[in-house]
Design a protein around this motif. Structure first.
Motif, PDB file in Angstrom:
ATOM      1  N   SER A 152      32.387 -26.986  11.101  1.00  0.00           N
ATOM      2  CA  SER A 152      31.437 -28.079  11.312  1.00  0.00           C
ATOM      3  C   SER A 152      31.093 -28.312  12.780  1.00  0.00           C
ATOM      4  N   LYS A 153      32.024 -28.027  13.695  1.00  0.00           N
ATOM      5  CA  LYS A 153      31.766 -28.255  15.111  1.00  0.00           C
ATOM      6  C   LYS A 153      31.741 -26.958  15.920  1.00  0.00           C
ATOM      7  N   ASP A 169      37.589 -24.771  10.244  1.00  0.00           N
ATOM      8  CA  ASP A 169      36.528 -25.775  10.140  1.00  0.00           C
ATOM      9  C   ASP A 169      35.330 -25.310  10.965  1.00  0.00           C
ATOM     10  N   ASP A 200      31.809 -26.402   4.801  1.00  0.00           N
ATOM     11  CA  ASP A 200      32.161 -26.157   6.202  1.00  0.00           C
ATOM     12  C   ASP A 200      33.619 -25.784   6.431  1.00  0.00           C
ATOM     13  N   THR A 201      34.420 -25.704   5.375  1.00  0.00           N
ATOM     14  CA  THR A 201      35.839 -25.443   5.548  1.00  0.00           C
ATOM     15  C   THR A 201      36.261 -24.249   4.692  1.00  0.00           C
TER      16      THR A 201
END
Length: 495
Positions: free
Chosen positions: A398-399, A396, A372-373
């Motif tokens: 992830s969100k 990032d 995710d990064t």
């Protein structure tokens, strides 16, 4: 400008001011305050601090630009527009600079070069990398900026290199080619070229004199990024033309080309010999010419591939794309060869820089740290003292909002930051890792990016094979801009 009292509205977050004296409350920042510009000399370790804005006195307290003071104290300063926050980190350092000092000649005075991507495999020594060159030497001829190809039989290629002791040594050159038994329509052999694919949507190719039109190569490639899949020991390359991503064997055999929906039939009708899979969103057919896929990377576990468009697309039209800050990054599940995500990356605001147009702020490469990064290479098109934006960000995912298949994906280039927030669309987060322009990097193109270890990254420039346009007599000009790798150490662990 004379020092005199002026009424201004001071927004502390926007101006990023740092109080040096006094104890006035920042809660008054958004009210109308009297401000007086002052001329102070500020020194750090005996050296005068250069500031782009004069200090000011507000309500009895003196304020100076935080960026100037932070950098004078050896800090890297980042203003995050989306989160309205400021980060200070220790300044990264250049550990080494390596150069390809004697590249072979291609044609005439043009030499090999044009590194457009960079890859380091964890199993290799830290001074061994893979890179690749783009479509070969090309220029812009005359007032109409005709696209010329002085070496139209140039074969796109990968290199295995060693960067040590100030020198880049080529260990292996791997030219791309079709599988056995197939012949490229342009070359008549298994070799592909760097020529444009189709009359529709691509630049018109001319010879090196700018006077003769050349043909198209439906299997031609303009390579810009390189990644490695540990699960099947293959490379994945990004291409600007369609745009597309390609799976390639270690010996350079092209296994497959993945293109936007609707592109496959056109390529096959033109005689393409590559195995083509049209699984990418159709919107990517609207990439601006010469602004297709630029970066590509694979997560360390080999599960996911990310690829980034170089600049915002012509959605709904080119004018909108050139003004937009919204770039798209796709995510593919390599086990199923399916696209599973599309995310928004917001480029920096060109109005914050001198002589920079929004359309010239681009993504040049990616390097994954985890599922995710991803490190993102973002740059302007200036060089030397004029360069202001040569940055490596940690993004990032992830969100971030997955836009794949949504109605918002059809209009994202046209949305402002305020509109994105109102719609609940979250871009990938950005955190500055290295401001390479602050480290004396001299080149326009911060083009290839690789993670060497948890505290080290490497970047390479694309020197465009030294091609430097044409003179008034129509003669191709070649400069001595070298191909170089900068190795940079960072204090915070890359993870």
């Amino acid at each position: 400008m004379k020092n005199r009292m002026k009424k201004r509205k001071w927004m502390i977050a926007t101006l990023a001011l740092c109080a040096l004296a006094g104890a006035s409350s920042v809660q008054a920042a958004q009210s109308q305050l009297e401000a007086q510009a002052v001329k102070f000399n500020v020194f750090s370790n005996g050296q005068a601090v250069s500031m782009d804005k004069e200090p000011v006195v507000i309500d009895g307290s003196t304020y100076v630009p935080l960026r100037a003071i932070g950098e004078a104290l050896g800090k890297q300063v980042e203003w995050n527009e989306w989160t309205q926050s400021i980060r200070l980190k220790d300044q990264p350092k250049v550990a080494a600079v390596h150069e390809w000092k004697n590249p072979p000649e291609l044609t005439g005075s043009i030499k090999e070069g044009g590194f457009s991507g960079l890859l380091h495999m964890p199993s290799d020594p830290e001074d061994v990398f893979y890179t690749m060159a783009d479509r070969g030497p090309n220029g812009e001829f005359g007032k109409d900026k005709l696209r010329t190809f002085p070496d139209d039989t140039y074969v796109p290629r990968m290199y295995k290199i060693k960067a040590a002791n100030g020198t880049i040594e080529v260990l292996e050159t791997i030219k791309l080619h079709l599988p056995d038994g197939r012949k490229d329509v342009y070359t008549g052999t298994s070799d592909v070229t760097g020529m444009p694919n189709l009359q529709e949507g691509d630049e018109v190719p001319y010879d090196g004199t700018g006077t003769k039109k050349l043909g198209y190569d439906p299997d031609g490639l303009d390579l810009e990024g390189i990644a490695y899949s540990p699960s099947d020991d293959t490379f994945w390359l990004s291409d600007e033309y369609r745009p597309s991503i390609l799976q390639v064997k270690r010996d350079g055999t092209i296994l497959g080309r993945y293109v936007p929906q609707g592109a496959k039939d056109k390529l096959l009708a033109a005689g393409a010999q590559t195995d083509i899979y049209d699984i990418l969103p159709a919107a990517y057919n609207n990439r601006i010419a010469n602004r297709g896929f630029e970066g590509v990377t694979i997560s360390p576990d080999g599960r996911y591939l990310y690829t980034s468009i170089q600049s915002p697309m012509a959605v709904p039209d080119q004018k909108t794309g050139e003004k937009s800050r919204n770039l798209r990054i796709l995510k593919m599940d390599l086990s199923s060869k399916t696209v599973v995500g599309e995310y928004l990356y917001i480029a920096e605001d060109a109005s914050m820089f001198r002589n920079v147009k929004q359309k010239d702020i681009v993504i040049s490469d990616l390097s994954a740290l985890s599922q995710d990064t991803v490190l993102v290479d973002e740059r302007d098109k200036n060089a030397g003292d004029e360069a202001q934006l040569k940055r490596i960000y940690k993004a990032d995912f992830s969100k971030a909002t997955n836009l794949l298949g949504t109605a918002d994906s059809e209009q994202v280039e046209a949305l402002s930051i305020e509109q994105l927030k109102a719609k609940g669309i979250a871009p990938v987060s950005k955190e500055l890792v290295v401001d390479v322009a602050k480290l004396g990097y001299p080149h326009e193109k911060l083009e290839g990016l690789a993670v060497v270890n948890e505290h080290t990254i490497a970047v390479v420039n694309d020197n465009d094979f030294g091609v430097d346009g044409y003179d008034e007599q129509g003669q191709l000009q070649v400069n001595q801009n070298p191909t170089q790798m900068y190795v940079i150490t960072v204090n915070e662990e890359l993870k």
